[in-house]
Design a protein around this motif. Structure first.
Motif, PDB file in Angstrom:
ATOM      1  N   LYS A 102       0.816  -1.216   0.000  1.00  0.00           N
ATOM      2  CA  LYS A 102       0.000   0.000   0.000  1.00  0.00           C
ATOM      3  C   LYS A 102       0.850   1.267   0.000  1.00  0.00           C
ATOM      4  O   LYS A 102       0.468   2.256  -0.615  1.00  0.00           O
ATOM      5  N   VAL A 103       1.958   1.266   0.718  1.00  0.00           N
ATOM      6  CA  VAL A 103       2.742   2.494   0.872  1.00  0.00           C
ATOM      7  C   VAL A 103       3.887   2.621  -0.129  1.00  0.00           C
ATOM      8  O   VAL A 103       4.523   3.671  -0.195  1.00  0.00           O
ATOM      9  N   GLN A 104       4.152   1.588  -0.925  1.00  0.00           N
ATOM     10  CA  GLN A 104       5.325   1.578  -1.810  1.00  0.00           C
ATOM     11  C   GLN A 104       5.379   2.788  -2.741  1.00  0.00           C
ATOM     12  O   GLN A 104       6.429   3.404  -2.888  1.00  0.00           O
ATOM     13  N   ALA A 105       4.259   3.144  -3.365  1.00  0.00           N
ATOM     14  CA  ALA A 105       4.265   4.269  -4.312  1.00  0.00           C
ATOM     15  C   ALA A 105       4.634   5.580  -3.611  1.00  0.00           C
ATOM     16  O   ALA A 105       5.390   6.389  -4.154  1.00  0.00           O
ATOM     17  N   ALA A 106       4.124   5.770  -2.398  1.00  0.00           N
ATOM     18  CA  ALA A 106       4.440   6.987  -1.637  1.00  0.00           C
ATOM     19  C   ALA A 106       5.923   7.017  -1.275  1.00  0.00           C
ATOM     20  O   ALA A 106       6.581   8.055  -1.368  1.00  0.00           O
ATOM     21  N   VAL A 107       6.454   5.866  -0.875  1.00  0.00           N
ATOM     22  CA  VAL A 107       7.878   5.765  -0.545  1.00  0.00           C
ATOM     23  C   VAL A 107       8.719   6.066  -1.783  1.00  0.00           C
ATOM     24  O   VAL A 107       9.686   6.823  -1.735  1.00  0.00           O
ATOM     25  N   ALA A 165       7.878  10.345  -0.132  1.00  0.00           N
ATOM     26  CA  ALA A 165       6.986  10.848   0.922  1.00  0.00           C
ATOM     27  C   ALA A 165       7.422  10.360   2.300  1.00  0.00           C
ATOM     28  O   ALA A 165       7.979   9.278   2.442  1.00  0.00           O
ATOM     29  N   GLY A 166       7.144  11.174   3.304  1.00  0.00           N
ATOM     30  CA  GLY A 166       7.429  10.806   4.689  1.00  0.00           C
ATOM     31  C   GLY A 166       6.216  10.207   5.363  1.00  0.00           C
ATOM     32  O   GLY A 166       6.292   9.730   6.499  1.00  0.00           O
ATOM     33  N   ALA A 167       5.081  10.236   4.674  1.00  0.00           N
ATOM     34  CA  ALA A 167       3.842   9.669   5.211  1.00  0.00           C
ATOM     35  C   ALA A 167       2.849   9.543   4.069  1.00  0.00           C
ATOM     36  O   ALA A 167       2.975  10.223   3.055  1.00  0.00           O
ATOM     37  N   VAL A 168       1.856   8.673   4.262  1.00  0.00           N
ATOM     38  CA  VAL A 168       0.779   8.554   3.287  1.00  0.00           C
ATOM     39  C   VAL A 168      -0.502   8.252   4.054  1.00  0.00           C
ATOM     40  O   VAL A 168      -0.485   7.489   5.017  1.00  0.00           O
ATOM     41  N   VAL A 169      -1.601   8.885   3.656  1.00  0.00           N
ATOM     42  CA  VAL A 169      -2.889   8.642   4.306  1.00  0.00           C
ATOM     43  C   VAL A 169      -3.685   7.659   3.457  1.00  0.00           C
ATOM     44  O   VAL A 169      -3.879   7.875   2.261  1.00  0.00           O
TER      45      VAL A 169
END
Length: 89
Positions: free
Chosen positions: A39-44, A48-52
């Motif tokens: 879920k967070v891979q694209a934000a990383v 990004a330092g965070a993702v909602v």
């Protein structure tokens, strides 16, 4: 514990909680870990330092030299944030 002394409350470690979820509750911790990472891979990847996601902020930091890691998850409040100017407090 000695006789008559004050009893110390028992602390249950995070490690023990995870083992209870896995072994007693049958919860698949490693599958959940993979799902969160996906879920967070694209934000990383975007730096990004965070993702909602679904009302929760997944905070991304660094863990033990292993690279990016989800370090905590916070509930995002839907309450409007009221900022009171310094002179009005």
């Amino acid at each position: 514990g000695g006789a008559g002394g004050m009893k110390k409350p028992v602390w249950v470690t995070d490690h023990a909680l995870v083992r209870v979820l896995e072994r007693v509750g049958g919860f698949e911790i490693e599958r959940l870990r993979r799902e969160i990472a996906k879920k967070v891979q694209a934000a990383v990847d975007a730096g990004a330092g965070a993702v909602v996601i679904d009302g929760y902020a997944y905070i991304i930091g660094r863990a033990d030299g292993r690279g990016p890691a989800v370090t905590t998850v916070l509930k995002v409040t839907t309450e409007p944030q009221r900022h009171v100017p310094e002179g009005e407090r």
